[in-house]
Design an enzyme around this catalytic site. Structure first.
Site: not given
Length: 800
Positions: A666, A739, A773
């Site tokens: 991330s 995601d 994610h």
């Protein structure tokens, strides 16, 4: 600004779309080395939930990882959520499979009798602790279940009709009924998408600013609206736990919140309604907040709110928000209202006010509290009306807690705590909560309350339990973690305050629960969970501290293979996540503890240690400066952080400075790409689920509060996509095709890879089907680990 960036700004941003993803053919899933598979195949450690009276423990066992078959089930990505149409629920990745109740006093266990192969949601105790409720998931729906904590008998209360899209399971006061949302009877078939559109989808803007974050899974068409309405609409009902009788409450609708008043005579209801928004999720759709009687009739409309599209950046909506029942009052409703238009940039003496309204709700609401900063929350004492209220200023990293009397606003609030939210060393802890008359309150013995905290210190976290006198402010330490272990306060045992339940672990001891006598400090084990990876016991772990060239203190946790011989230089993996700080002092504070047990799970970077790497995990990557402009020096500071870490490992004789890989997930992936674009310190990088072009998140990201148009140079300088031609170091990109995290759209990795390929960079893009994610499916986890190890083995460990 460089000529190259100036030239880029002269090109419309739609130019970015010319980069098409350049991907190779689909490859089969991979598996990592056997030593890693053996660890991943071990069952997860059970979770523990305490009963309301803190005399029993509920041991909850769950699945390890879902399969890709589970993730690939049909899914609707609409209204900011993911809906499984087959059972009319939100998507659930991992289910619970077993429940066991254990009595703390004598260790007696009661196994809850459940059907073989059952899959269910998180269990919840009734207020009296006699029952446990949960939702059982089937292929064709969801059932409401309860279990008797005395006998272990469990049963279904409803057919598979629970609507778990926006509904929840709520125990009514008295513990005789449950309030739930069901799929409406005689609901017709799901809407079918028209083969021929009736026309274009049109959105209109004008007159009001709507600077919304880049959310994913939004509604995109009238058909999406119809789908959302179909699956989210439910019939609220009271379900009798003795007979299973279902008593409808009110009319069918989309219910975002249902909360009974403490006396059980009213229900606080939030109804989601049209117009639906294409910019925000269902939680911020237009809604009405109402008080209903038990027949479902509306007694009072508290608020009728539009979609929250026009909320100022870092601000809050206007009108009533965070509506709740006051604790230990029969039926007193409270809510917050902004006094500054919800805009933190507006100069205002007071930011928020707290309102209250008593049953029968015919009078005007009264103001009971004002806060100079944004309202944070309330924790009530056992005395009705007495509470701790928090207010905070995120920009200034400030949080103040006040002792307030909501029944007598004329009594001036008394300052309780005044904290710098980034100063972990000065954190006094949080009030210990407990059950009183069936409601959650601050535990209190006359003038004394209890505080539990992490106990951050230069030696690492040492959790503690204090008691504090409300009148004098005197504190007495009752418990603190001992050296060599990591012990945390879980709760008091029963109603007395002479024994506490703690979780205890060490670097080699798996976390287990113990009963500790406060006077004698003697402990008695309550659980005996086994080490899921005993083969990793010999791994060496230590905290290392070092300084950046400008004097900022840094640290990280260094892992070395069990067979490491001192003086051997190993290939290194540095894994990090940048964080912003207002000062060098708070940035340099030590957080966490090396006395914690290490779990090797999922796609953890720690698995590199099994392959002969030194791993510097959680290497601090502080970006220090004023909260408004801190990112102006983001790149310079992360490069300095990285150099300090590599130099330190070199001086220790542990790491080979020419064989160092960097990675992150991330915002850590964003950091990784920036490091490879702006320095030559690393042999290779791994960037997972990142965002690389900040022009695609133009209304702020992470802690950045300015828009692209206010800080154009910073947005561009922080975007590694703009420097793709400078990335010469091998980089592995990994991203989930589904995601759902704000900002990290899959297109971010698609476009960066396309740019890298265009410039001939050494790169590989692994695109995971159905993954979000984070990566969940067993096959995906195996593949990610295999890809990571292969990449660093090729470009770091065996670098030529």
């Amino acid at each position: 600004m460089t000529k190259r960036l100036s030239a880029f700004l002269s090109v419309p941003l739609v130019f970015l779309a010319v980069f098409a993803p350049c991907l190779s053919a689909q490859e089969p899933y991979k598996t990592p080395p056997k030593e890693i598979l053996d660890i991943l195949n071990s069952p997860p450690t059970p979770r523990v939930t305490m009963s309301p009276d803190r005399t029993r423990m509920l041991l909850v066992e769950s699945e390890s990882m879902p399969t890709i078959d589970t993730l690939s089930q049909p899914l609707l990505r609409i209204a900011g959520m993911r809906i499984t149409p087959a059972n009319n629920s939100r998507q659930v990745m991992v289910f619970n499979t077993s429940l066991t109740l254990k009595t703390i006093q004598d260790g007696r266990e009661v196994k809850i009798e459940l059907p073989e192969g059952i899959k269910f949601s998180r269990p919840s105790f009734s207020e009296d602790g006699k029952w446990i409720s949960f939702a059982r998931y089937l292929d064709n729906g969801v059932e409401l279940w309860i279990a008797d904590t005395a006998t272990g008998k469990a049963k279904a209360l409803t057919p598979p009709r629970l609507n778990m899209v926006v509904g929840n399971i709520v125990w009514m006061p008295g513990n005789k009924k449950i309030l739930a949302v069901l799929v409406p009877e005689n609901r017709g078939p799901a809407p079918v998408e028209p083969r021929i559109p009736i026309g274009p989808t049109v959105q209109v803007s004008g007159g009001k600013q709507a600077m919304v974050a880049t959310y994913q899974d939004m509604l995109k068409s009238p058909y999406d609206e119809t789908l959302f309405e179909y699956y989210a609409t439910g019939q609220p009902a009271f379900v009798d736990i003795a007979t299973g009788q279902i008593e409808p409450f009110g009319r069918p609708g989309i219910y975002g919140q249902m909360e009974p008043s403490p006396d059980g005579n009213f229900i606080l209801v939030t109804r989601i309604k049209r117009p639906f928004s294409y910019s925000v999720g269902a939680d911020e759709f237009a809604r009405s907040v109402e008080i209903c009687d038990l027949a479902g009739k509306t007694v009072k409309v508290v608020a009728d709110l539009p979609p929250a599209e026009n909320v100022p950046l870092s601000g809050v909506p206007t009108g009533p928000r965070r509506v709740f029942w006051q604790t230990l009052k029969p039926a007193t409703l409270s809510w917050i209202e902004a006094l500054d238009g919800g805009d933190p940039k507006t100069n205002a003496e007071f930011r928020d006010k707290l309102m209250a309204l008593d049953a029968p709700f015919t009078n005007e609401a009264r103001e009971v509290l004002k806060t100079k900063e944004r309202f944070g929350g309330l924790s009530f004492f056992q005395t009705p009306g007495l509470a701790l209220a928090t207010e905070s200023n995120r920009r200034a990293y400030k949080q103040v807690t006040w002792l307030v009397n909501l029944d007598n606003p004329a009594v001036a609030p008394k300052k309780f705590f005044d904290l710098n939210t980034q100063d972990a060393y000065a954190n006094p802890g949080s009030p210990v909560m407990g059950s009183f008359n069936g409601e959650r309150v601050i535990l209190q013995d006359k003038d004394w309350i209890y505080l539990s905290g992490q106990g951050a210190s230069p030696k690492g976290d040492r959790p503690f339990l204090d008691r504090m006198n409300l009148k004098t402010g005197e504190k007495q330490r009752l418990f603190q973690c001992v050296d060599g272990k990591y012990q945390t306060f879980v709760g008091f045992f029963g109603q007395k305050k002479d024994e506490i339940i703690i979780s205890q672990e060490s670097a080699s001891e798996v976390p287990n629960y113990h009963l500790l006598a406060l006077k004698s400090k003697k402990t008695r084990p309550l659980t005996s969970f086994a080490d899921p990876a005993p083969q990793m016991t010999g791994v060496k772990k230590q905290r290392i501290k070092y300084k950046r060239e400008d004097g900022v203190d840094l640290s990280g946790t260094l892992y070395l293979p069990a067979d490491y011989k001192e003086g051997t230089r190993l290939p290194v993996v540095i894994w990090a996540y940048p964080l912003e700080y207002g000062s060098a002092d708070t940035a340099g504070q030590v957080r966490g503890s090396t006395d914690r047990f290490t779990f090797y799970r999922g796609t953890s970077q720690l698995f590199f240690v099994t392959q002969g790497y030194a791993v510097l995990d959680s290497a601090t990557m502080p970006v220090v400066g004023d909260s408004q402009t801190v990112n102006d020096t983001f790149v310079t500071q992360i490069v300095a952080n990285a150099k300090a870490a590599i130099d330190t490992l070199d001086k220790m004789g542990v790491g080979d400075p020419k064989r160092v890989g960097v990675g992150g997930h991330s915002y850590g992936a964003f950091m990784t790409a920036n490091l490879l674009a702006h320095c030559d310190l690393f042999a290779a990088g791994i960037a997972r689920s990142g965002a690389y072009n900040r022009t695609l998140t133009p209304f702020g990201f992470q802690s950045e509060r300015r828009t692209l148009w206010e800080a154009r140079d910073t947005y561009l300088k922080m975007s590694p996509f703009m420097y793709a031609d400078k990335i010469k170091t091998p980089i592995l990109l990994i991203h989930g095709m589904a995601d759902n995290n704000s900002g990290t759209f899959p297109i971010q990795s698609e476009r960066l890879f396309a740019a890298l390929k265009g410039f001939g960079a050494t790169s590989r893009f692994v695109y995971l089907p159905y993954e979000s994610h984070g990566y969940s499916a067993r096959e995906s986890v195996f593949t990610v680990l295999a890809e990571m190890i292969e990449w660093f083995d090729l470009y770091v460990k065996n670098r030529k």
